[in-house]
Design a protein around this motif. Structure first.
Motif, PDB file in Angstrom:
ATOM      1  N   LEU A  68      33.742  12.465  18.689  1.00  0.00           N
ATOM      2  CA  LEU A  68      33.182  12.564  16.995  1.00  0.00           C
ATOM      3  C   LEU A  68      32.230  13.735  17.142  1.00  0.00           C
ATOM      4  N   TYR A  69      31.411  13.728  18.100  1.00  0.00           N
ATOM      5  CA  TYR A  69      30.075  14.454  18.155  1.00  0.00           C
ATOM      6  C   TYR A  69      30.465  15.865  18.122  1.00  0.00           C
ATOM      7  N   ALA A  70      31.658  16.353  18.563  1.00  0.00           N
ATOM      8  CA  ALA A  70      32.100  17.428  18.816  1.00  0.00           C
ATOM      9  C   ALA A  70      32.480  18.409  17.597  1.00  0.00           C
TER      10      ALA A  70
ATOM     11  N   ARG B  18      20.140  17.889  15.417  1.00  0.00           N
ATOM     12  CA  ARG B  18      21.162  19.115  15.775  1.00  0.00           C
ATOM     13  C   ARG B  18      22.264  19.387  14.629  1.00  0.00           C
ATOM     14  N   LEU B  19      22.380  18.187  13.614  1.00  0.00           N
ATOM     15  CA  LEU B  19      23.146  18.567  12.703  1.00  0.00           C
ATOM     16  C   LEU B  19      22.815  19.519  11.695  1.00  0.00           C
ATOM     17  N   SER B  20      23.622  20.040  10.786  1.00  0.00           N
ATOM     18  CA  SER B  20      23.408  20.891   9.684  1.00  0.00           C
ATOM     19  C   SER B  20      22.721  20.253   8.560  1.00  0.00           C
ATOM     20  N   ALA B  21      21.904  20.929   7.687  1.00  0.00           N
ATOM     21  CA  ALA B  21      21.467  20.222   6.753  1.00  0.00           C
ATOM     22  C   ALA B  21      22.764  19.639   5.897  1.00  0.00           C
ATOM     23  N   PRO B  22      23.788  20.307   5.528  1.00  0.00           N
ATOM     24  CA  PRO B  22      24.822  19.511   4.732  1.00  0.00           C
ATOM     25  C   PRO B  22      25.189  18.349   5.338  1.00  0.00           C
TER      26      PRO B  22
END
Length: 148
Positions: free
Chosen positions: A104-106, A134-138
């Motif tokens: 799912l992290y991909a 590492r995730l985008s702000a949205p």
């Protein structure tokens, strides 16, 4: 509940997620009933979880528009995952993590679709392992209620 052994997993999946029948038959090369009741010589846990559960069932369902998703199917897959994380040996739990959670992290799209459906143990494991920075702000905003 006693530990769920690796050779019990195909039968458990068939009971919990009957939609897995075609995938089990394709991987095993025999009827699903034969595949889960025999000696399981065809069975590789990692390949089975990746091919039958993630690739054939979970991933395609998570990638369709939310309004069209079979949330009942996804809920049963989440329950299957949770059962294995909680009630199996460490090698089985590790296989479940590497083949059903880590993929799912991909994709942030997969994470946003999957995390709200996760049961407590799966969510806890995901929270501990996921590099939120590492995730985008949205994506962080969409998942704030689950990750924070």
């Amino acid at each position: 509940m006693p530990d769920i052994g690796r050779h019990q997993i195909p039968g458990l999946l068939l009971i919990m997620v009957p939609e897995s029948r075609d995938g089990i038959e394709a991987v095993a090369g025999m009827s699903a009933e034969q595949a889960v009741s025999g000696d399981l010589g065809w069975f590789d846990l990692y390949d089975f979880l990746r091919d039958v559960v993630f690739r054939d069932l979970v991933r395609p369902e998570l990638l369709i528009p939310e309004a069209e998703r079979d949330t009942e199917l996804l809920s049963r897959c989440a329950e299957f995952t949770e059962n294995l994380l909680l009630n199996s040996t460490q090698p089985v739990a590790s296989a479940v993590f590497y083949q059903l959670v880590e993929p799912l992290y991909a994709s942030e799209e997969l994470l946003v679709a999957a995390i709200p459906l996760m049961l407590p143990e799966t969510l806890q494991v995901t929270r501990e392992d996921l590099a939120e920075d590492r995730l985008s702000a949205p994506t962080r905003a969409a998942l704030a209620d689950y990750l924070g």
